[in-house]
Design an enzyme around this catalytic site. Structure first.
Site, PDB file in Angstrom:
ATOM      1  N   CYS A  67       0.997  -2.538   9.999  1.00 13.00           N
ATOM      2  CA  CYS A  67       1.099  -0.833   8.885  1.00 13.00           C
ATOM      3  C   CYS A  67      -0.643   0.160   8.982  1.00 13.00           C
ATOM      4  CB  CYS A  67       1.301  -1.161   8.153  1.00 13.00           C
ATOM      5  SG  CYS A  67       1.415   0.105   6.769  1.00 13.00           S
ATOM      6  N   CYS A  70      -1.130   1.312   5.370  1.00 16.60           N
ATOM      7  CA  CYS A  70      -1.315   0.109   4.240  1.00 16.60           C
ATOM      8  C   CYS A  70      -3.132   0.406   4.425  1.00 16.60           C
ATOM      9  CB  CYS A  70      -0.626  -1.045   4.706  1.00 16.60           C
ATOM     10  SG  CYS A  70       1.476  -0.897   4.430  1.00 16.60           S
TER      11      CYS A  70
END
Ligand SMILES: [Zn+2]
Length: 147
Positions: A67, A70
């Site tokens: 991600c 993230c």
């Protein structure tokens, strides 16, 4: 008394509230209870923190290695730890490593932040945030939860 889970050995430690917990050491392994950075946890370790942390809130970042947002948020989350500890313990849960724990929290999109006070989810927020945004959102949410 405040109560914290040692990030190194998992022992539950009690600390008087009038002492600075950021300098406290674990009674079992002598490791520092707070290191000025988030603690990586499994689902089981998160449950232990949630069950045994008293007198402080938990801020959990649910993330995954694939991600991009993230990974972009990781240094911001780490910087927020330096500003929020020891009143707030910052934890990171890899949803790829422990999808059941993420599902139990009802995670739909990541990064997702969960603020936990007295074992309950007091606030949640998905999406990339800067360190300033994480700190102010956490403080505002805790004030609203009157913790
Ligand atoms: Zn320890």
């Amino acid at each position: 008394m405040s109560q914290f889970v040692c990030p190194h050995c998992g022992a539950v430690n009690r600390a008087p509230e009038d002492r600075d917990a950021s300098a406290a050491k674990c009674g079992r392994c002598a490791g520092k209870l707070f290191m000025g950075k988030p603690v990586e946890v499994s689902g089981a370790q998160f449950d232990a923190h949630r069950r045994s942390t008293k007198g402080a809130a938990l801020l959990l970042d649910v993330w995954a290695p694939w991600c991009g947002p993230c990974r972009s948020m990781a240094p911001h989350f780490a910087a927020a730890a330096q500003r929020l500890e020891p009143g707030v313990r910052l934890l990171k849960l890899n949803s790829d490593a422990d999808p059941e724990a993420a599902a139990a929290l009802g995670v739909s999109g990541i990064p997702a932040l969960f603020l936990i006070a007295d074992g309950k989810v007091a606030a949640r927020k998905a999406g990339l945030m800067t360190a300033d945004q994480i700190v102010s959102w956490t403080r505002q949410s805790l004030a609203g939860a009157s913790v």
